[in-house]
Design a protein around this motif. Sequence first.
Motif, PDB file in Angstrom:
ATOM      1  N   VAL A 103       0.844  -1.202   0.000  1.00 30.06           N
ATOM      2  CA  VAL A 103       0.000   0.000   0.000  1.00 30.06           C
ATOM      3  C   VAL A 103       0.874   1.246   0.000  1.00 30.06           C
ATOM      4  O   VAL A 103       0.663   2.179  -0.791  1.00 30.06           O
ATOM      5  CB  VAL A 103      -0.966  -0.004   1.206  1.00 30.06           C
ATOM      6  CG1 VAL A 103      -1.710   1.319   1.307  1.00 30.06           C
ATOM      7  CG2 VAL A 103      -1.941  -1.176   1.118  1.00 30.06           C
ATOM      8  N   ARG A 104       1.871   1.275   0.864  1.00 27.94           N
ATOM      9  CA  ARG A 104       2.774   2.436   0.921  1.00 27.94           C
ATOM     10  C   ARG A 104       3.472   2.661  -0.418  1.00 27.94           C
ATOM     11  O   ARG A 104       3.620   3.798  -0.876  1.00 27.94           O
ATOM     12  CB  ARG A 104       3.806   2.259   2.037  1.00 27.94           C
ATOM     13  CG  ARG A 104       3.251   2.486   3.422  1.00 27.94           C
ATOM     14  CD  ARG A 104       4.327   2.659   4.484  1.00 27.94           C
ATOM     15  NE  ARG A 104       5.553   1.925   4.276  1.00 27.94           N
ATOM     16  CZ  ARG A 104       5.794   0.675   4.707  1.00 27.94           C
ATOM     17  NH1 ARG A 104       4.873   0.030   5.388  1.00 27.94           N
ATOM     18  NH2 ARG A 104       6.944   0.086   4.477  1.00 27.94           N
ATOM     19  N   HIS A 105       3.899   1.576  -1.059  1.00 28.56           N
ATOM     20  CA  HIS A 105       4.583   1.669  -2.354  1.00 28.56           C
ATOM     21  C   HIS A 105       3.670   2.327  -3.398  1.00 28.56           C
ATOM     22  O   HIS A 105       4.088   3.240  -4.121  1.00 28.56           O
ATOM     23  CB  HIS A 105       5.016   0.272  -2.805  1.00 28.56           C
ATOM     24  CG  HIS A 105       5.672   0.240  -4.142  1.00 28.56           C
ATOM     25  ND1 HIS A 105       6.968   0.659  -4.335  1.00 28.56           N
ATOM     26  CD2 HIS A 105       5.204  -0.159  -5.355  1.00 28.56           C
ATOM     27  CE1 HIS A 105       7.288   0.515  -5.618  1.00 28.56           C
ATOM     28  NE2 HIS A 105       6.227   0.028  -6.257  1.00 28.56           N
ATOM     29  N   PHE A 106       2.414   1.877  -3.464  1.00 27.90           N
ATOM     30  CA  PHE A 106       1.475   2.432  -4.439  1.00 27.90           C
ATOM     31  C   PHE A 106       1.144   3.890  -4.134  1.00 27.90           C
ATOM     32  O   PHE A 106       1.106   4.719  -5.043  1.00 27.90           O
ATOM     33  CB  PHE A 106       0.198   1.588  -4.500  1.00 27.90           C
ATOM     34  CG  PHE A 106       0.323   0.427  -5.453  1.00 27.90           C
ATOM     35  CD1 PHE A 106      -0.271   0.480  -6.693  1.00 27.90           C
ATOM     36  CD2 PHE A 106       1.048  -0.688  -5.106  1.00 27.90           C
ATOM     37  CE1 PHE A 106      -0.153  -0.577  -7.581  1.00 27.90           C
ATOM     38  CE2 PHE A 106       1.184  -1.752  -5.984  1.00 27.90           C
ATOM     39  CZ  PHE A 106       0.577  -1.700  -7.230  1.00 27.90           C
ATOM     40  N   LEU A 107       0.902   4.197  -2.881  1.00 28.95           N
ATOM     41  CA  LEU A 107       0.595   5.587  -2.524  1.00 28.95           C
ATOM     42  C   LEU A 107       1.761   6.504  -2.859  1.00 28.95           C
ATOM     43  O   LEU A 107       1.560   7.610  -3.375  1.00 28.95           O
ATOM     44  CB  LEU A 107       0.220   5.691  -1.046  1.00 28.95           C
ATOM     45  CG  LEU A 107      -1.098   5.039  -0.652  1.00 28.95           C
ATOM     46  CD1 LEU A 107      -1.305   5.138   0.852  1.00 28.95           C
ATOM     47  CD2 LEU A 107      -2.270   5.638  -1.408  1.00 28.95           C
ATOM     48  N   HIS A 108       2.975   6.044  -2.581  1.00 32.80           N
ATOM     49  CA  HIS A 108       4.169   6.841  -2.894  1.00 32.80           C
ATOM     50  C   HIS A 108       4.286   7.078  -4.404  1.00 32.80           C
ATOM     51  O   HIS A 108       4.667   8.167  -4.840  1.00 32.80           O
ATOM     52  CB  HIS A 108       5.420   6.139  -2.367  1.00 32.80           C
ATOM     53  CG  HIS A 108       6.694   6.804  -2.743  1.00 32.80           C
ATOM     54  ND1 HIS A 108       7.090   8.026  -2.236  1.00 32.80           N
ATOM     55  CD2 HIS A 108       7.662   6.434  -3.620  1.00 32.80           C
ATOM     56  CE1 HIS A 108       8.249   8.369  -2.772  1.00 32.80           C
ATOM     57  NE2 HIS A 108       8.611   7.426  -3.621  1.00 32.80           N
ATOM     58  N   ALA A 109       3.949   6.073  -5.193  1.00 39.26           N
ATOM     59  CA  ALA A 109       4.042   6.212  -6.651  1.00 39.26           C
ATOM     60  C   ALA A 109       2.974   7.152  -7.210  1.00 39.26           C
ATOM     61  O   ALA A 109       3.191   7.798  -8.237  1.00 39.26           O
ATOM     62  CB  ALA A 109       3.907   4.835  -7.308  1.00 39.26           C
ATOM     63  N   LEU A 110       1.830   7.235  -6.545  1.00 36.44           N
ATOM     64  CA  LEU A 110       0.703   7.996  -7.085  1.00 36.44           C
ATOM     65  C   LEU A 110       0.596   9.424  -6.568  1.00 36.44           C
ATOM     66  O   LEU A 110       0.023  10.282  -7.244  1.00 36.44           O
ATOM     67  CB  LEU A 110      -0.606   7.256  -6.788  1.00 36.44           C
ATOM     68  CG  LEU A 110      -0.745   5.894  -7.461  1.00 36.44           C
ATOM     69  CD1 LEU A 110      -1.943   5.145  -6.894  1.00 36.44           C
ATOM     70  CD2 LEU A 110      -0.861   6.057  -8.969  1.00 36.44           C
ATOM     71  N   PHE A 111       1.114   9.677  -5.375  1.00 30.68           N
ATOM     72  CA  PHE A 111       0.920  10.989  -4.750  1.00 30.68           C
ATOM     73  C   PHE A 111       2.200  11.481  -4.083  1.00 30.68           C
ATOM     74  O   PHE A 111       2.916  10.696  -3.469  1.00 30.68           O
ATOM     75  CB  PHE A 111      -0.164  10.903  -3.665  1.00 30.68           C
ATOM     76  CG  PHE A 111      -1.489  10.395  -4.169  1.00 30.68           C
ATOM     77  CD1 PHE A 111      -2.294  11.186  -4.966  1.00 30.68           C
ATOM     78  CD2 PHE A 111      -1.908   9.121  -3.843  1.00 30.68           C
ATOM     79  CE1 PHE A 111      -3.504  10.715  -5.431  1.00 30.68           C
ATOM     80  CE2 PHE A 111      -3.115   8.633  -4.310  1.00 30.68           C
ATOM     81  CZ  PHE A 111      -3.918   9.435  -5.102  1.00 30.68           C
ATOM     82  N   PRO A 112       2.442  12.795  -4.154  1.00 28.31           N
ATOM     83  CA  PRO A 112       3.604  13.323  -3.441  1.00 28.31           C
ATOM     84  C   PRO A 112       3.415  13.230  -1.923  1.00 28.31           C
ATOM     85  O   PRO A 112       4.382  13.067  -1.189  1.00 28.31           O
ATOM     86  CB  PRO A 112       3.692  14.778  -3.895  1.00 28.31           C
ATOM     87  CG  PRO A 112       2.383  15.101  -4.515  1.00 28.31           C
ATOM     88  CD  PRO A 112       1.735  13.815  -4.920  1.00 28.31           C
ATOM     89  N   ARG A 113       2.150  13.339  -1.475  1.00 26.35           N
ATOM     90  CA  ARG A 113       1.796  13.187  -0.063  1.00 26.35           C
ATOM     91  C   ARG A 113       0.505  12.406  -0.005  1.00 26.35           C
ATOM     92  O   ARG A 113      -0.338  12.507  -0.888  1.00 26.35           O
ATOM     93  CB  ARG A 113       1.538  14.541   0.595  1.00 26.35           C
ATOM     94  CG  ARG A 113       2.726  15.364   0.846  1.00 26.35           C
ATOM     95  CD  ARG A 113       2.404  16.672   1.512  1.00 26.35           C
ATOM     96  NE  ARG A 113       0.987  16.815   1.864  1.00 26.35           N
ATOM     97  CZ  ARG A 113       0.507  17.700   2.693  1.00 26.35           C
ATOM     98  NH1 ARG A 113       1.313  18.535   3.268  1.00 26.35           N
ATOM     99  NH2 ARG A 113      -0.768  17.786   2.960  1.00 26.35           N
ATOM    100  N   SER A 114       0.329  11.634   1.047  1.00 23.56           N
ATOM    101  CA  SER A 114      -0.938  10.916   1.175  1.00 23.56           C
ATOM    102  C   SER A 114      -1.387  10.940   2.625  1.00 23.56           C
ATOM    103  O   SER A 114      -0.592  11.118   3.542  1.00 23.56           O
ATOM    104  CB  SER A 114      -0.792   9.476   0.690  1.00 23.56           C
ATOM    105  OG  SER A 114       0.148   8.773   1.463  1.00 23.56           O
TER     106      SER A 114
END
Length: 158
Positions: A62-73
């Motif tokens: 989940v962290r990997h995908f969020l990091h790839a999609l958004f500068p901040r989440s």
Amino acid sequence: MTAMALPSLDDVQKIFATDAIYDVEDAIIGEKMDDMQKRGMRIESEDGLDFFKDNVLGDKRVRHFLHALFPRSGLGIYEVFRWRKKRSGLIYSFMTGQLPRSAVVVQLWAPNSRMVYYQGSHLLPIQGFPASIGLLEIPYPPLRQCKPVEIDMTKGGL
């Protein structure tokens, strides 16, 4: 956590641009979801928040995908949705397509869960309507141009 090779950051961008969905069958997540449901754990309890921290925020995938999609989440909504009986003919969604992407939905699935998504629907200007279950009801006609894809989570997953 099931060991798996994570897609590159560029591949994550491509996955969400074309399909807007990525699923992984994971028996450990399935067992945890099943246990949570059997115990009747409330998500707004301390145990429920720990469950979220460990199994969503603490999940490397989940962290990997969020990091790839958004500068901040950050967390927007933390909710439990259950269907006790099949509602034929109705299509629900957490949100309709939006570009640029401003959010993703992370779902944890209990064993024997099933979903259908409509490939490419995230690129269509579909108007959803608030449903009584807290999701958006999606009209079928715009989805006719999309391919329905069934996903069976026999063991559970995300």
